[in-house]
Design a protein around this motif. Structure first.
Motif, PDB file in Angstrom:
ATOM      1  N   GLU A  88       0.828  -1.208   0.000  1.00  0.00           N
ATOM      2  CA  GLU A  88       0.000   0.000   0.000  1.00  0.00           C
ATOM      3  C   GLU A  88       0.868   1.266   0.000  1.00  0.00           C
ATOM      4  O   GLU A  88       0.521   2.271  -0.630  1.00  0.00           O
ATOM      5  CB  GLU A  88      -0.860  -0.023   1.264  1.00  0.00           C
ATOM      6  N   ARG A  89       1.977   1.199   0.740  1.00  0.00           N
ATOM      7  CA  ARG A  89       2.847   2.371   0.833  1.00  0.00           C
ATOM      8  C   ARG A  89       3.496   2.695  -0.508  1.00  0.00           C
ATOM      9  O   ARG A  89       3.670   3.861  -0.867  1.00  0.00           O
ATOM     10  CB  ARG A  89       3.916   2.154   1.914  1.00  0.00           C
ATOM     11  N   MET A  90       3.831   1.647  -1.262  1.00  0.00           N
ATOM     12  CA  MET A  90       4.399   1.867  -2.600  1.00  0.00           C
ATOM     13  C   MET A  90       3.338   2.410  -3.558  1.00  0.00           C
ATOM     14  O   MET A  90       3.609   3.260  -4.394  1.00  0.00           O
ATOM     15  CB  MET A  90       4.970   0.563  -3.169  1.00  0.00           C
ATOM     16  N   GLU A  91       2.123   1.881  -3.416  1.00  0.00           N
ATOM     17  CA  GLU A  91       1.039   2.332  -4.297  1.00  0.00           C
ATOM     18  C   GLU A  91       0.786   3.825  -4.096  1.00  0.00           C
ATOM     19  O   GLU A  91       0.627   4.577  -5.060  1.00  0.00           O
ATOM     20  CB  GLU A  91      -0.228   1.518  -4.015  1.00  0.00           C
ATOM     21  N   TRP A  92       0.785   4.234  -2.827  1.00  0.00           N
ATOM     22  CA  TRP A  92       0.607   5.642  -2.517  1.00  0.00           C
ATOM     23  C   TRP A  92       1.703   6.486  -3.121  1.00  0.00           C
ATOM     24  O   TRP A  92       1.464   7.535  -3.700  1.00  0.00           O
ATOM     25  CB  TRP A  92       0.624   5.829  -0.997  1.00  0.00           C
ATOM     26  N   ILE A 118       6.835  -7.450  -6.959  1.00  0.00           N
ATOM     27  CA  ILE A 118       6.022  -6.261  -7.227  1.00  0.00           C
ATOM     28  C   ILE A 118       5.053  -6.619  -8.348  1.00  0.00           C
ATOM     29  O   ILE A 118       5.461  -7.173  -9.365  1.00  0.00           O
ATOM     30  CB  ILE A 118       6.930  -5.093  -7.695  1.00  0.00           C
ATOM     31  N   LYS A 119       3.770  -6.312  -8.105  1.00  0.00           N
ATOM     32  CA  LYS A 119       2.796  -6.535  -9.191  1.00  0.00           C
ATOM     33  C   LYS A 119       2.678  -5.266 -10.011  1.00  0.00           C
ATOM     34  O   LYS A 119       1.962  -4.335  -9.639  1.00  0.00           O
ATOM     35  CB  LYS A 119       1.445  -6.954  -8.605  1.00  0.00           C
ATOM     36  N   ILE A 120       3.394  -5.254 -11.125  1.00  0.00           N
ATOM     37  CA  ILE A 120       3.465  -4.045 -11.936  1.00  0.00           C
ATOM     38  C   ILE A 120       2.093  -3.679 -12.514  1.00  0.00           C
ATOM     39  O   ILE A 120       1.741  -2.507 -12.617  1.00  0.00           O
ATOM     40  CB  ILE A 120       4.505  -4.226 -13.074  1.00  0.00           C
ATOM     41  N   GLN A 121       1.291  -4.699 -12.827  1.00  0.00           N
ATOM     42  CA  GLN A 121      -0.009  -4.437 -13.476  1.00  0.00           C
ATOM     43  C   GLN A 121      -0.923  -3.562 -12.632  1.00  0.00           C
ATOM     44  O   GLN A 121      -1.593  -2.672 -13.137  1.00  0.00           O
ATOM     45  CB  GLN A 121      -0.710  -5.754 -13.767  1.00  0.00           C
ATOM     46  N   ARG A 122      -0.932  -3.847 -11.310  1.00  0.00           N
ATOM     47  CA  ARG A 122      -1.758  -3.056 -10.404  1.00  0.00           C
ATOM     48  C   ARG A 122      -1.243  -1.621 -10.337  1.00  0.00           C
ATOM     49  O   ARG A 122      -2.006  -0.659 -10.318  1.00  0.00           O
ATOM     50  CB  ARG A 122      -1.732  -3.692  -9.014  1.00  0.00           C
ATOM     51  N   LEU A 123       0.096  -1.494 -10.324  1.00  0.00           N
ATOM     52  CA  LEU A 123       0.691  -0.160 -10.286  1.00  0.00           C
ATOM     53  C   LEU A 123       0.402   0.607 -11.578  1.00  0.00           C
ATOM     54  O   LEU A 123       0.210   1.811 -11.566  1.00  0.00           O
ATOM     55  CB  LEU A 123       2.201  -0.258 -10.049  1.00  0.00           C
ATOM     56  N   GLU A 124       0.380  -0.122 -12.704  1.00  0.00           N
ATOM     57  CA  GLU A 124       0.070   0.506 -13.996  1.00  0.00           C
ATOM     58  C   GLU A 124      -1.287   1.200 -13.940  1.00  0.00           C
ATOM     59  O   GLU A 124      -1.469   2.308 -14.434  1.00  0.00           O
ATOM     60  CB  GLU A 124       0.036  -0.545 -15.115  1.00  0.00           C
ATOM     61  N   LYS A 125      -2.245   0.521 -13.326  1.00  0.00           N
ATOM     62  CA  LYS A 125      -3.596   1.087 -13.216  1.00  0.00           C
ATOM     63  C   LYS A 125      -3.582   2.360 -12.376  1.00  0.00           C
ATOM     64  O   LYS A 125      -4.241   3.342 -12.705  1.00  0.00           O
ATOM     65  CB  LYS A 125      -4.548   0.075 -12.573  1.00  0.00           C
ATOM     66  N   GLN A 141       7.184   5.617 -16.778  1.00  0.00           N
ATOM     67  CA  GLN A 141       7.472   4.217 -17.079  1.00  0.00           C
ATOM     68  C   GLN A 141       7.672   3.457 -15.773  1.00  0.00           C
ATOM     69  O   GLN A 141       8.329   3.950 -14.861  1.00  0.00           O
ATOM     70  CB  GLN A 141       8.740   4.156 -17.921  1.00  0.00           C
ATOM     71  N   LEU A 142       7.078   2.273 -15.662  1.00  0.00           N
ATOM     72  CA  LEU A 142       7.280   1.443 -14.465  1.00  0.00           C
ATOM     73  C   LEU A 142       8.244   0.317 -14.814  1.00  0.00           C
ATOM     74  O   LEU A 142       8.051  -0.383 -15.815  1.00  0.00           O
ATOM     75  CB  LEU A 142       5.949   0.856 -13.990  1.00  0.00           C
ATOM     76  N   ASN A 143       9.277   0.167 -14.025  1.00  0.00           N
ATOM     77  CA  ASN A 143      10.257  -0.892 -14.284  1.00  0.00           C
ATOM     78  C   ASN A 143      10.161  -1.976 -13.221  1.00  0.00           C
ATOM     79  O   ASN A 143      10.245  -1.696 -12.027  1.00  0.00           O
ATOM     80  CB  ASN A 143      11.671  -0.303 -14.299  1.00  0.00           C
TER      81      ASN A 143
END
Lengths: 235, 235
Positions: A88-92, A118-125, A141-143
């Motif tokens: 959650e902290r990364m998502e924020w 890390i689930k990049i797909q969720r972060l992409e959204k 860009q997410l790496n």
């Protein structure tokens, strides 16, 4: 109502909204065929287009009618961070950095890292939603996560300014002066347990300079946000 | 194990840890009578003390043994913000601002506000926890929600520099130059629907200057964090 905004990668090669966007356009915004929409390509352009088919599963739009805006990317920061235990902290952090503007966000795993996946797909959204909300024309860009050593190898030949957050009494390079150099930069933020002495030696030998984030002891995600804020404020 | 840190308001008048801290000390950290602890008073001082009674409901400590550290408050920002609908976003902001360092955080209700209530007690806990975690010696003051007009009245006679976040094409005062004046300041962040023209006229007539947070459209809590970051970086 303000004209709704959608993100489409390579909109010149496509005339279809994503499944999520189609649902949102049709069921939430209740758009109809013929309604005007904006398309962001995430690479600096904003277009005006027209919905052709408004369908909850597959909406299509007309060829792009008008280019509204085009910008060059002034976001200079490429952030690499050791992800926190609580995702959650990364998502924020990703949301906040996207709002403020950032070139890329990547993840690495070092000795003291607390998280290996890390689930990049969720972060992409999250990125796309924050980008639309803040009307950013550039999608960061997410790496995906890689090991510390692979990261050093990957960045070996890059020409960007390289730094890493480092707490030390005698650290003269502040994040502010680092950001003020106004060059495309790479900044590494270590895990809560910090970089190991061995990792710091490697960083130094790869041309990374330690920068200070002030006297407070910040959580990882706060260090990421402050680094991004500092590049944002130097613009 | 690092010596655990507790917060006690006016520790010279008390020798008891709070109920939460007593539980934490006894049941989580499993501290015993005689163990060393640090006490933060939230007003710039850090003391070393000794647990006398370790009890899950009421732990006591010895008279303060040693003053370890004393600082003067260099946090110059007093933030007033129109709280967001989702309280979680305010909680996050309060945590981040406390970590970075801030003098006070208060809430106001204006025409376009989305939330009329704030539970200060819950925020107090977040502040204390973030303060201990980031080793801040100053506990930011939390000010309960008041109306926009009452806020203007309250701040009428204050000598601090006064500003409010304002998006405008021809806004020359950036948050950076505002923070760079290095004076104790008051910064107002409006709701997602922004200040009304009428509110802006009132702000101007009360000596508030509009400052810009850059070109991005930021969520309320991100505007708060960026304002705080900017004061933090100017230190």
């Amino acid at each position: 109502m303000a004209i709704p905004v959608f993100f489409v990668e390579n909109p010149d090669k496509s005339d279809v909204l994503s499944a999520d966007d189609s649902f949102h356009a049709n069921k939430v915004l209740r758009l109809k065929s013929g309604d005007a929409i904006y398309i962001l390509d995430g690479a600096g352009k904003k277009f005006r287009a027209k919905l052709l088919v408004s369908d909850a599963r597959k909406s299509t739009y007309s060829n792009i009618i008008l280019e509204i805006e085009e910008k060059t990317n002034k976001n200079l920061l490429n952030l690499w961070i050791a992800p926190t235990k609580q995702m959650e902290r990364m998502e924020w952090m990703v949301e906040k950095c996207t709002e403020m503007g950032i070139r890329s966000i990547g993840f690495f795993q070092s000795k003291n890292s607390e998280r290996k996946e890390i689930k990049i797909q969720r972060l992409e959204k999250i990125v796309i939603s924050a980008m639309k909300q803040s009307k950013q024309l550039f999608k960061p860009q997410l790496n995906p996560i890689i090991s510390f050593d692979d990261l050093l190898k990957k960045l070996e030949k890059s020409f960007e300014l390289k730094g890493f957050a480092y707490i030390s009494e005698n650290n003269n390079l502040t994040i502010r002066s680092f950001a003020n150099m106004k060059q495309e930069s790479i900044a590494l933020i270590g895990p809560e347990g910090d970089f190991t002495p061995n990792e710091i030696i490697k960083l130094n030998s790869h041309g990374f300079k330690g920068f200070s984030l002030g006297n407070s002891i910040l959580r990882t995600e706060t260090a990421g946000i402050l680094t991004c804020a500092s590049f944002n404020l130097s613009n």
